[in-house]
Write a protein that holds these residues in place. Structure first.
Motif, PDB file in Angstrom:
ATOM      1  N   ILE A   1     -37.566  -0.069 -20.250  1.00 56.47           N
ATOM      2  CA  ILE A   1     -37.276   0.929 -19.211  1.00 56.47           C
ATOM      3  C   ILE A   1     -37.480   0.315 -17.817  1.00 56.47           C
ATOM      4  O   ILE A   1     -36.630   0.440 -16.928  1.00 56.47           O
ATOM      5  N   SER A   2     -38.602  -0.378 -17.635  1.00 54.77           N
ATOM      6  CA  SER A   2     -38.908  -0.966 -16.328  1.00 54.77           C
ATOM      7  C   SER A   2     -37.987  -2.121 -15.984  1.00 54.77           C
ATOM      8  O   SER A   2     -37.850  -2.483 -14.805  1.00 54.77           O
ATOM      9  N   ALA A   3     -37.354  -2.717 -16.992  1.00 57.17           N
ATOM     10  CA  ALA A   3     -36.420  -3.817 -16.725  1.00 57.17           C
ATOM     11  C   ALA A   3     -35.287  -3.384 -15.801  1.00 57.17           C
ATOM     12  O   ALA A   3     -34.693  -4.219 -15.107  1.00 57.17           O
ATOM     13  N   ASN A   4     -34.981  -2.088 -15.769  1.00 57.86           N
ATOM     14  CA  ASN A   4     -33.938  -1.587 -14.871  1.00 57.86           C
ATOM     15  C   ASN A   4     -34.305  -1.788 -13.399  1.00 57.86           C
ATOM     16  O   ASN A   4     -33.416  -1.856 -12.551  1.00 57.86           O
ATOM     17  N   HIS A   5     -35.612  -1.888 -13.105  1.00 58.43           N
ATOM     18  CA  HIS A   5     -36.031  -2.104 -11.714  1.00 58.43           C
ATOM     19  C   HIS A   5     -35.579  -3.464 -11.219  1.00 58.43           C
ATOM     20  O   HIS A   5     -34.903  -3.580 -10.201  1.00 58.43           O
ATOM     21  N   TYR A   6     -35.996  -4.514 -11.958  1.00 63.07           N
ATOM     22  CA  TYR A   6     -35.666  -5.831 -11.425  1.00 63.07           C
ATOM     23  C   TYR A   6     -34.286  -6.302 -11.834  1.00 63.07           C
ATOM     24  O   TYR A   6     -33.857  -7.391 -11.452  1.00 63.07           O
TER      25      TYR A   6
ATOM     26  N   TYR B   1     -28.284  -6.394 -10.537  1.00 62.08           N
ATOM     27  CA  TYR B   1     -27.443  -6.996 -11.566  1.00 62.08           C
ATOM     28  C   TYR B   1     -26.713  -5.888 -12.323  1.00 62.08           C
ATOM     29  O   TYR B   1     -27.084  -4.720 -12.243  1.00 62.08           O
ATOM     30  N   PRO B   2     -25.707  -6.224 -13.101  1.00 61.23           N
ATOM     31  CA  PRO B   2     -24.970  -5.176 -13.828  1.00 61.23           C
ATOM     32  C   PRO B   2     -25.686  -4.650 -15.069  1.00 61.23           C
ATOM     33  O   PRO B   2     -25.308  -3.612 -15.602  1.00 61.23           O
ATOM     34  N   THR B   3     -26.718  -5.342 -15.548  1.00 62.12           N
ATOM     35  CA  THR B   3     -27.353  -5.003 -16.828  1.00 62.12           C
ATOM     36  C   THR B   3     -28.207  -3.750 -16.722  1.00 62.12           C
ATOM     37  O   THR B   3     -28.992  -3.594 -15.784  1.00 62.12           O
ATOM     38  N   ARG B   4     -28.058  -2.847 -17.713  1.00 61.13           N
ATOM     39  CA  ARG B   4     -28.872  -1.643 -17.792  1.00 61.13           C
ATOM     40  C   ARG B   4     -29.485  -1.531 -19.187  1.00 61.13           C
ATOM     41  O   ARG B   4     -28.876  -1.945 -20.182  1.00 61.13           O
ATOM     42  N   PHE B   5     -30.693  -0.945 -19.232  1.00 60.28           N
ATOM     43  CA  PHE B   5     -31.479  -0.884 -20.459  1.00 60.28           C
ATOM     44  C   PHE B   5     -31.877   0.550 -20.784  1.00 60.28           C
ATOM     45  O   PHE B   5     -32.279   1.299 -19.889  1.00 60.28           O
TER      46      PHE B   5
END
Length: 341
Positions: free
Chosen positions: A160-165, A169-173
């Motif tokens: 979930i927090s990976a969406n912050h950094y 970038y185009p990647t969403r989690f």
């Protein structure tokens, strides 16, 4: 079929794309492969797993379909992930160490795979330009009481927090969470059937025990549908029925003798998929709950058509408002057996 077309009335986000499944030779992985090849018109499907024998067996199962690519590798190995993720559009992260009792004896091995390995997947997906990642969670990550559950809770929060950094970038989690899958490897159903056929008593952990019920096909649909609706940061939980373990035993082997063996270390009497403290962040969308992120600095917007759950809500197997009786369980077990033939 063109990318982004519709299949069976649903938006088929995955059509024409390249998809990678970590841990792709497990029960869910094999079911995902079948569904993606048969109904989603994927261009390329990468199976990433550690066991060469299992990969050989699955290759034969799918007659060496030319759309399949096979990577022997471990999510602990970042460089191998980088190679496997080249030109991949979507990722299902299913790889994990999962045995509750084994985790208690080998705690850091679970940290290495479920936590550090998950971070490798996150970083590699961002660097490879993957569009969307759906990570698989477990009921044991909600209010964890064992090490396995604790490592999966860490992984959930990391994705979930990976969406912050990854915001620039185009990647969403996003994450999907469900309980035990009936029909998957390790299911109690075939064990009880064999014992009943031998005239032996069925071992039951505790006669009070309840569990959620989800079939393998429904779990697959739930995972893949999440790609269509996710914007990044959601933790999805299916709104599924509960069952009593004693009712499942009766459905599988009517009249069979049973005996209690006691709850194993780290095991819960009832399953939980959404904790009480998460109620204020939980929304209901038709047949699924959405637990929204604590923080949403990447611009997450809750779905407009979702209903806020009231204070005091939690999703636990013994307080669920949907239940399966013995007859319904028997029908579902039969349906699973027919589908597996």
């Amino acid at each position: 079929m063109a990318r982004g077309s519709r299949s069976g009335g649903k938006l088929n986000t995955l059509a024409g794309s390249s998809v990678l499944i970590t841990g792709g030779t497990g029960s869910l992985g094999k079911a995902l492969i079948r569904e993606l090849l048969d109904n989603h018109s994927v261009r390329r499907l990468v199976v990433f797993s550690r066991d060469e024998l299992k990969q050989l067996e699955v290759r034969r199962m799918f007659d060496d379909d030319p759309r399949l690519r096979w990577f022997i590798g471990d999510i602990r190995d970042r460089k191998r992930l980088d190679r496997a993720l080249h030109n991949v559009d979507y990722v299902v992260h299913a790889a994990a160490l999962k045995q509750v009792d084994t985790a208690e004896y080998n705690p850091f091995e679970y940290v290495e795979t479920n936590v550090r390995g998950s971070q490798n997947v996150i970083d590699a997906c961002i660097d490879a330009g993957v569009k969307k990642v759906v990570a698989l969670s477990t009921d044991k990550a909600s209010s964890p009481i064992n090490l396995y559950g604790a490592t999966k809770l860490c992984a959930d929060r990391m994705f979930i927090s990976a969406n912050h950094y990854a915001a620039s970038y185009p990647t969403r989690f996003s994450v999907v969470r469900y309980g035990n899958v009936m029909g998957s490897r390790g299911s109690i159903v075939p064990i009880w059937k064999q014992l009943a056929a031998e005239g032996r008593s069925l071992p039951i952990t505790d006669s009070r025990m309840t569990r959620f019920w989800i079939t393998l096909p429904k779990a697959v649909d739930f995972v893949l549908d999440s790609f269509d609706m996710m914007t990044g940061g959601e933790l999805y939980v299916p709104r599924i029925p509960s069952m009593r373990v004693v009712d499942l035993a009766e459905a599988i082997a009517p009249g069979a003798a049973t005996h209690e063996i006691g709850i194993r270390p780290g095991e819960k009497l009832h399953e939980e998929m959404i904790a009480l403290d998460d109620a204020r962040r939980t929304l209901l969308m038709d047949t699924r709950y959405v637990v929204t992120p604590h923080l949403s600095g990447w611009g997450y917007t809750p779905p407009a058509d979702a209903m806020q759950m009231p204070d005091g809500f939690s999703f636990q197997s013994h307080t669920n408002d949907q239940w399966l009786d013995v007859d319904q369980l028997r029908d579902l077990v039969t349906e699973e057996e027919m589908a597996g033939r």
